[in-house]
Design a protein around this motif. Sequence first.
Motif, PDB file in Angstrom:
ATOM      1  N   CYS A   1      35.139  41.138  34.251  1.00 43.72           N
ATOM      2  CA  CYS A   1      35.468  40.422  33.013  1.00 43.72           C
ATOM      3  C   CYS A   1      35.915  38.995  33.350  1.00 43.72           C
ATOM      4  CB  CYS A   1      36.561  41.167  32.253  1.00 43.72           C
ATOM      5  SG  CYS A   1      38.167  41.200  33.098  1.00 43.72           S
ATOM      6  N   ARG A   2      36.033  38.178  32.330  1.00 43.79           N
ATOM      7  CA  ARG A   2      36.452  36.776  32.533  1.00 43.79           C
ATOM      8  C   ARG A   2      37.830  36.678  33.160  1.00 43.79           C
ATOM      9  NH1 ARG A   2      34.629  33.873  26.914  1.00 43.79           N
ATOM     10  NH2 ARG A   2      32.412  34.237  27.178  1.00 43.79           N
ATOM     11  N   ARG A   3      38.713  37.567  32.750  1.00 45.70           N
ATOM     12  CA  ARG A   3      40.077  37.538  33.281  1.00 45.70           C
ATOM     13  C   ARG A   3      40.064  37.795  34.790  1.00 45.70           C
ATOM     14  NH1 ARG A   3      44.942  41.631  31.634  1.00 45.70           N
ATOM     15  NH2 ARG A   3      46.530  40.632  32.893  1.00 45.70           N
ATOM     16  N   CYS A   4      39.269  38.772  35.223  1.00 47.50           N
ATOM     17  CA  CYS A   4      39.153  39.083  36.652  1.00 47.50           C
ATOM     18  C   CYS A   4      38.560  37.904  37.422  1.00 47.50           C
ATOM     19  CB  CYS A   4      38.299  40.322  36.862  1.00 47.50           C
ATOM     20  SG  CYS A   4      39.066  41.840  36.258  1.00 47.50           S
ATOM     21  N   VAL A   5      37.562  37.267  36.845  1.00 53.12           N
ATOM     22  CA  VAL A   5      36.931  36.116  37.493  1.00 53.12           C
ATOM     23  C   VAL A   5      37.951  34.997  37.686  1.00 53.12           C
ATOM     24  CG1 VAL A   5      35.217  34.284  37.187  1.00 53.12           C
ATOM     25  CG2 VAL A   5      34.603  36.662  36.721  1.00 53.12           C
ATOM     26  N   ARG A   6      38.728  34.719  36.656  1.00 50.76           N
ATOM     27  CA  ARG A   6      39.748  33.665  36.771  1.00 50.76           C
ATOM     28  C   ARG A   6      40.797  34.017  37.822  1.00 50.76           C
ATOM     29  NH1 ARG A   6      39.288  33.573  31.015  1.00 50.76           N
ATOM     30  NH2 ARG A   6      41.124  34.905  30.881  1.00 50.76           N
ATOM     31  N   ARG A   7      41.234  35.261  37.828  1.00 51.21           N
ATOM     32  CA  ARG A   7      42.276  35.688  38.768  1.00 51.21           C
ATOM     33  C   ARG A   7      41.770  35.601  40.207  1.00 51.21           C
ATOM     34  NH1 ARG A   7      45.111  39.604  41.406  1.00 51.21           N
ATOM     35  NH2 ARG A   7      47.162  40.131  40.736  1.00 51.21           N
ATOM     36  N   ILE A   8      40.583  36.124  40.462  1.00 51.86           N
ATOM     37  CA  ILE A   8      40.020  36.081  41.813  1.00 51.86           C
ATOM     38  C   ILE A   8      39.780  34.641  42.253  1.00 51.86           C
ATOM     39  CG2 ILE A   8      37.983  36.663  43.191  1.00 51.86           C
ATOM     40  CD1 ILE A   8      37.883  39.306  41.551  1.00 51.86           C
TER      41      ILE A   8
ATOM     42  N   GLU B   1      31.954  30.557  44.880  1.00 49.44           N
ATOM     43  CA  GLU B   1      30.999  30.904  43.836  1.00 49.44           C
ATOM     44  C   GLU B   1      31.170  32.393  43.577  1.00 49.44           C
ATOM     45  OE1 GLU B   1      26.252  31.629  43.749  1.00 49.44           O
ATOM     46  OE2 GLU B   1      26.958  29.825  44.763  1.00 49.44           O
ATOM     47  N   LEU B   2      31.443  32.736  42.329  1.00 46.05           N
ATOM     48  CA  LEU B   2      31.676  34.118  41.974  1.00 46.05           C
ATOM     49  C   LEU B   2      30.664  34.540  40.928  1.00 46.05           C
ATOM     50  CD1 LEU B   2      33.498  36.578  42.308  1.00 46.05           C
ATOM     51  CD2 LEU B   2      35.033  35.587  40.638  1.00 46.05           C
ATOM     52  N   CYS B   3      29.871  35.533  41.240  1.00 42.89           N
ATOM     53  CA  CYS B   3      28.878  36.074  40.314  1.00 42.89           C
ATOM     54  C   CYS B   3      29.529  37.248  39.591  1.00 42.89           C
ATOM     55  CB  CYS B   3      27.623  36.511  41.060  1.00 42.89           C
ATOM     56  SG  CYS B   3      26.404  37.282  39.986  1.00 42.89           S
ATOM     57  N   ALA B   4      29.925  37.051  38.345  1.00 40.27           N
ATOM     58  CA  ALA B   4      30.620  38.087  37.587  1.00 40.27           C
ATOM     59  C   ALA B   4      29.718  39.277  37.306  1.00 40.27           C
ATOM     60  CB  ALA B   4      31.147  37.501  36.284  1.00 40.27           C
ATOM     61  N   GLY B   5      28.451  39.031  37.084  1.00 37.47           N
ATOM     62  CA  GLY B   5      27.522  40.108  36.753  1.00 37.47           C
ATOM     63  C   GLY B   5      27.243  41.061  37.899  1.00 37.47           C
ATOM     64  N   CYS B   6      27.259  40.536  39.117  1.00 37.53           N
ATOM     65  CA  CYS B   6      26.935  41.393  40.267  1.00 37.53           C
ATOM     66  C   CYS B   6      28.147  41.663  41.160  1.00 37.53           C
ATOM     67  CB  CYS B   6      25.795  40.795  41.079  1.00 37.53           C
ATOM     68  SG  CYS B   6      26.140  39.168  41.730  1.00 37.53           S
ATOM     69  N   GLY B   7      29.284  41.028  40.896  1.00 36.82           N
ATOM     70  CA  GLY B   7      30.483  41.276  41.678  1.00 36.82           C
ATOM     71  C   GLY B   7      30.428  40.744  43.092  1.00 36.82           C
ATOM     72  N   ARG B   8      29.803  39.579  43.258  1.00 35.55           N
ATOM     73  CA  ARG B   8      29.659  38.974  44.594  1.00 35.55           C
ATOM     74  C   ARG B   8      30.425  37.655  44.644  1.00 35.55           C
ATOM     75  NH1 ARG B   8      24.158  38.313  45.040  1.00 35.55           N
ATOM     76  NH2 ARG B   8      24.416  36.269  44.133  1.00 35.55           N
ATOM     77  N   LEU B   9      31.133  37.450  45.731  1.00 35.90           N
ATOM     78  CA  LEU B   9      31.908  36.232  45.954  1.00 35.90           C
ATOM     79  C   LEU B   9      31.375  35.546  47.194  1.00 35.90           C
ATOM     80  CD1 LEU B   9      34.493  34.425  45.564  1.00 35.90           C
ATOM     81  CD2 LEU B   9      35.661  36.087  47.023  1.00 35.90           C
ATOM     82  N   ARG B  10      31.082  34.263  47.083  1.00 39.09           N
ATOM     83  CA  ARG B  10      30.670  33.454  48.239  1.00 39.09           C
ATOM     84  C   ARG B  10      31.690  32.340  48.420  1.00 39.09           C
ATOM     85  NH1 ARG B  10      24.244  32.951  47.088  1.00 39.09           N
ATOM     86  NH2 ARG B  10      23.728  35.044  47.778  1.00 39.09           N
ATOM     87  N   VAL B  11      32.156  32.206  49.646  1.00 37.62           N
ATOM     88  CA  VAL B  11      33.183  31.223  49.959  1.00 37.62           C
ATOM     89  C   VAL B  11      32.639  30.293  51.036  1.00 37.62           C
ATOM     90  CG1 VAL B  11      35.517  30.879  50.821  1.00 37.62           C
ATOM     91  CG2 VAL B  11      35.004  32.871  49.411  1.00 37.62           C
ATOM     92  N   ARG B  12      32.797  28.996  50.821  1.00 30.04           N
ATOM     93  CA  ARG B  12      32.381  27.992  51.811  1.00 30.04           C
ATOM     94  C   ARG B  12      33.623  27.342  52.393  1.00 30.04           C
ATOM     95  NH1 ARG B  12      27.973  26.062  47.880  1.00 30.04           N
ATOM     96  NH2 ARG B  12      26.267  27.393  48.537  1.00 30.04           N
ATOM     97  N   GLY B  13      33.548  27.096  53.682  1.00 25.96           N
ATOM     98  CA  GLY B  13      34.639  26.442  54.377  1.00 25.96           C
ATOM     99  C   GLY B  13      35.082  27.272  55.565  1.00 25.96           C
ATOM    100  N   PRO B  14      35.914  26.676  56.408  1.00 28.50           N
ATOM    101  CA  PRO B  14      36.395  27.370  57.603  1.00 28.50           C
ATOM    102  C   PRO B  14      37.527  28.344  57.263  1.00 28.50           C
ATOM    103  CG  PRO B  14      37.313  25.181  57.531  1.00 28.50           C
ATOM    104  CD  PRO B  14      36.385  25.293  56.359  1.00 28.50           C
TER     105      PRO B  14
END
Length: 61
Positions: A11-18, A32-45
Amino acid sequence: MTTVVLGGPMCRRCVRRISRLVGDVPGVVALELCAGCGRLRVRGPVRPADLAAALGLDELM
C-alpha cells in the motif's frame, strides 16, 4: 545496485515508510520501490547489513 524482494503488492503507506527508512541508511544515493511487485532497488555504497537492519530483516536474500 542492491535489489531486495520484499514480498507482494504494498500500500502507499508501506511504500512511504520503507522509502523513509531506507533513505536514512548511510550511503543510499537513490532508491526505487516497485509497489506492485514488492521490489526495492538501492543505489550507492550501502552495506547490506545496514540495509537489512533498516528493514528489520536478519539478512538480505
